[in-house]
Design a protein around this motif. Structure first.
Motif, mmCIF file in Angstrom:
data_model
loop_
_atom_site.group_PDB
_atom_site.id
_atom_site.type_symbol
_atom_site.label_atom_id
_atom_site.label_comp_id
_atom_site.label_asym_id
_atom_site.label_seq_id
_atom_site.Cartn_x
_atom_site.Cartn_y
_atom_site.Cartn_z
ATOM 1 N N GLN A 1 -1.133 13.397 2.612
ATOM 2 C CA GLN A 1 -1.106 14.563 2.101
ATOM 3 C C GLN A 1 -0.069 14.573 0.751
ATOM 4 O O GLN A 1 -0.426 15.206 -0.422
ATOM 5 C CB GLN A 1 -0.505 15.973 2.753
ATOM 6 N N GLY A 2 0.825 14.066 0.718
ATOM 7 C CA GLY A 2 1.961 13.738 -0.397
ATOM 8 C C GLY A 2 1.295 13.313 -1.555
ATOM 9 O O GLY A 2 1.264 13.828 -2.508
ATOM 10 N N VAL A 3 0.528 12.102 -1.421
ATOM 11 C CA VAL A 3 0.126 11.542 -2.820
ATOM 12 C C VAL A 3 -1.100 12.599 -3.593
ATOM 13 O O VAL A 3 -1.220 12.602 -4.533
ATOM 14 C CB VAL A 3 -0.238 10.051 -2.655
ATOM 15 N N ARG A 4 -1.791 13.116 -2.502
ATOM 16 C CA ARG A 4 -2.586 14.022 -2.933
ATOM 17 C C ARG A 4 -2.222 15.348 -3.652
ATOM 18 O O ARG A 4 -2.590 15.778 -4.714
ATOM 19 C CB ARG A 4 -3.583 14.713 -1.662
ATOM 20 N N ASP A 5 -0.939 15.837 -3.027
ATOM 21 C CA ASP A 5 -0.240 16.622 -3.766
ATOM 22 C C ASP A 5 0.394 16.591 -5.045
ATOM 23 O O ASP A 5 0.281 17.233 -6.243
ATOM 24 C CB ASP A 5 0.733 17.612 -2.862
ATOM 25 N N VAL B 1 7.205 16.944 -2.059
ATOM 26 C CA VAL B 1 7.772 15.944 -1.378
ATOM 27 C C VAL B 1 9.085 15.379 -1.765
ATOM 28 O O VAL B 1 9.935 14.937 -0.773
ATOM 29 C CB VAL B 1 6.686 14.349 -1.339
ATOM 30 N N ALA C 1 0.929 -1.289 -0.076
ATOM 31 C CA ALA C 1 0.142 -0.090 0.182
ATOM 32 C C ALA C 1 0.918 1.280 0.016
ATOM 33 O O ALA C 1 0.552 2.210 -0.693
ATOM 34 C CB ALA C 1 -0.870 0.037 1.333
ATOM 35 N N THR D 1 -0.569 14.183 -7.101
ATOM 36 C CA THR D 1 -1.548 13.862 -8.198
ATOM 37 C C THR D 1 -2.501 14.833 -8.461
ATOM 38 O O THR D 1 -3.404 14.570 -9.476
ATOM 39 C CB THR D 1 -2.214 12.653 -7.815
ATOM 40 N N ALA E 1 -8.248 -0.567 0.562
ATOM 41 C CA ALA E 1 -7.493 -0.649 1.782
ATOM 42 C C ALA E 1 -6.135 0.060 1.895
ATOM 43 O O ALA E 1 -5.465 0.730 2.389
ATOM 44 C CB ALA E 1 -7.179 -2.137 2.518
ATOM 45 N N HIS E 2 -5.366 -0.174 0.557
ATOM 46 C CA HIS E 2 -4.172 0.564 0.220
ATOM 47 C C HIS E 2 -4.531 2.024 0.104
ATOM 48 O O HIS E 2 -3.682 2.816 0.543
ATOM 49 C CB HIS E 2 -3.829 0.132 -1.264
ATOM 50 N N LEU E 3 -5.613 2.390 -0.697
ATOM 51 C CA LEU E 3 -5.807 3.978 -0.870
ATOM 52 C C LEU E 3 -6.073 4.420 0.603
ATOM 53 O O LEU E 3 -6.125 5.782 0.636
ATOM 54 C CB LEU E 3 -7.104 4.129 -1.740
ATOM 55 N N SER E 4 -6.634 3.847 1.660
ATOM 56 C CA SER E 4 -7.135 4.294 2.781
ATOM 57 C C SER E 4 -5.797 4.973 3.378
ATOM 58 O O SER E 4 -5.938 5.723 4.459
ATOM 59 C CB SER E 4 -7.789 3.278 3.564
ATOM 60 N N LEU E 5 -4.526 4.411 3.239
ATOM 61 C CA LEU E 5 -3.388 5.146 3.648
ATOM 62 C C LEU E 5 -2.715 6.415 2.848
ATOM 63 O O LEU E 5 -1.641 6.880 3.347
ATOM 64 C CB LEU E 5 -2.100 4.079 3.618
ATOM 65 N N SER E 6 -3.827 6.870 2.060
ATOM 66 C CA SER E 6 -3.164 7.974 1.434
ATOM 67 C C SER E 6 -3.170 9.221 2.159
ATOM 68 O O SER E 6 -4.063 9.486 2.917
ATOM 69 C CB SER E 6 -4.249 8.539 0.245
ATOM 70 N N LEU F 1 -3.199 4.344 -9.043
ATOM 71 C CA LEU F 1 -4.138 4.308 -7.942
ATOM 72 C C LEU F 1 -5.561 3.720 -8.566
ATOM 73 O O LEU F 1 -6.389 3.527 -7.597
ATOM 74 C CB LEU F 1 -4.449 5.672 -7.267
#
Lengths: 355, 355
Positions: free
Chosen positions: B208-212, A216, A176, B214, B201-206, B195
């Motif tokens: 701020q980094g991956v949001r920025d 990041v 994940a 993408t 379950a993998h996405l629930s660990l997202s 993504l």
């Protein structure tokens, strides 16, 4: 078995000190240790707890050392204390493997890995904050022989820090974070790398997009070397998927195939929509309302007071200062269906609203 | 030759309508045209100007159509009106080439390309804002036979919209945006693509980094197909540089070479530091101060009022709401050397400050 403390935090960097501060805020007794006497002094000085002493008997040990030292430090804690032990490393399978080679079956039952999904581009105890974990996911990763009571205790710590617990097996966690953290990091590094020797005129066209994509990549390279190395298999699987898609992208762009590029772009949009909302819920549609105001703090207070009277809940705020001007621009982010009402009501009260 | 208007905006999407609103704010007479009667009606209704009529004689025409139609629309404007013509497309060489094939030498002198570095994930006239360009770079890209007066007029429009003018040749511009906009976009698309079919379950660990990283990948794919296609040579050059670095990254990770990975990570850090500050100046060191407060607007006003009295200038604000709690968390971003003073002074006034 409730969380009653004391909690021993091993390693008083950004994460360790933040956990210590949050645990203290929750009323727990906190003990600290660090190989650096300076970090330890700083963390104690911030009110994060007192240095651990001989005879202390922690209920829970939190190992927050750099990734390379996790296996040894966790095993040491399990051996020295009759306590539940967790760690907060970014990767979970590799330390578990090391620990199980170093301790017996009884001790291994007392170990449950965990990983708070929070951090900062800054590091060290001075950058710590008790609020770092508020409303963030915190992965708890039991292994098959973890004691259920130990799992409960580690989950209780995460909750006490204000985080939302997500329970999943160590290998699943590592796949994940390879996807949601390590891959985004490595591709941000490749984008940022292209800027390192770019002409200044090129860089002067940088907008918000490139800033967001590369942010990041500014994080500590020594830490990221360790993180990537300890999660190499999962990271490599994704990197080779990306390599295949990059080849497809190059073929599409050089062959002028808009359909080929379109498939990739559509998949990207689908990916951004797959990320859950900030607090795990669905993404809410928001809209910005831009307001001009004289660039001094009193005006900002007046604006928020007016927004309060209007009764619209402000989801987010961005402030755009321009040192060369004497007015600032404030972006109030509100639910999409409240934006027109807020804009009209602020205008009625004499504010200069744009849009 | 001063900018006196009227300004004709061709294409009333997000950018066209925002320019029209900004020009109206600057006191200029604005005319509008669009192939979509609905967009035209919406833009007029927002106060962006009136539909252009036969006999109107604009001083300046701004072509804000989708990239694919730029060449034809610019040539048409140059032929129909004795006016200076600019466009706001994301790529500058390809439309210039098309225009020079379609119009004579005299008309070509009246054309000067331009490109405001501002946008949004949203589109259409309803997402427009007169403030969209405030303090953003706006590239003005004269070609060798552009009339100097025309260059001045286009620059005056950019200034009237509140933007900072950056003048550079069309080919140079295209290389710059390939690096600072198109490459970041395409790599964000590759990250987001991973993504799209990830387990929940993998996405629930997202975090701020991956949001920025993408965020930009959520933009309109049809628009980006056109942008990338029209800047293919510059984009391909960078994509193949990235492909070589990605290969080096895969080799380093799979071979366990920390030095190899370290070189790439260091280069990424250097790249993030090369981006100029928000308004072209050097990046200022800032630090966050976290404050808890009851989640209703009156408290926010009180907090800003107190910050105003304390006299610390707030550079940015982030609000973290958690629908499940009755307190919110506000992050005040201030100059690094003011953070301790602000935190202590807010605590003196009874606020709960973290960190």
């Amino acid at each position: 078995m409730g969380l009653t403390g004391p909690v021993l935090v091993v390693g008083t960097g950004l994460l360790g000190t933040s956990i210590a501060l949050a645990a203290r805020r929750a009323g727990l007794d906190v003990l600290l240790s660090d190989v650096s006497p300076e970090h330890l002094r700083t963390a104690s000085g911030l009110g994060a707890g007192r240095p651990v002493a001989d005879g202390d008997a922690p209920q829970l040990v939190v190992v927050a050392t750099p990734p390379d030292h996790l296996g040894v430090a966790i095993a040491e804690a399990l051996t020295r204390y009759d306590a539940v032990v967790t760690d907060v490393g970014s990767v979970k399978s590799a330390p578990l493997r090391e620990v199980s080679e170093r301790v017996g079956a009884e001790a291994l039952e007392r170990y449950v890995g965990s990983h708070p999904m929070a951090g900062s581009e800054r590091s060290g105890p001075l950058a710590a904050s008790a609020a770092l974990f508020e409303a963030r996911p915190w992965a708890v990763t039991p292994h098959p022989s973890s004691d259920p009571g130990a799992v409960e205790l580690v989950s209780a710590l995460a909750s006490a820090c204000g985080a939302t617990v997500v329970t999943l097996p160590p290998e699943e966690h590592d796949r994940a974070v390879a996807r949601t953290s390590h891959l985004p990091h490595l591709l941000a590094v490749l984008v940022a790398g292209r800027l390192a020797d770019a002409p200044a005129a090129h860089l002067s066209l940088s907008g918000q997009g490139v800033r967001d994509v590369t942010r990041v990549a500014g994080s500590d390279p020594a830490l990221w070397q360790q993180i990537v190395a300890s999660n190499a298999p999962a990271v490599l699987e994704l990197l080779s998927e990306v390599r295949a898609e990059l080849d497809a992208m190059i073929t599409a762009v050089s062959g002028g195939s808009r359909e080929g590029l379109g498939v990739l772009l559509d998949r990207g949009v689908a990916g951004t929509q797959a990320i859950p909302g900030k607090h795990g819920g669905p993404v809410r549609a928001t809209a910005p309302v831009f307001v001009s105001l004289p660039d001094h703090p009193g005006e900002l207070a007046r604006l928020f007071a007016d927004a309060g009277v209007i009764g619209v809940n402000i989801e987010d705020v961005r402030i755009d200062h321009d040192p060369g001007r004497d007015t600032g621009l404030v972006e109030l982010v509100v639910a999409e269906d409240s934006a027109l009402h807020l804009a009209a009501s602020l205008e009625d009260r004499g504010w200069v609203v744009h849009g």
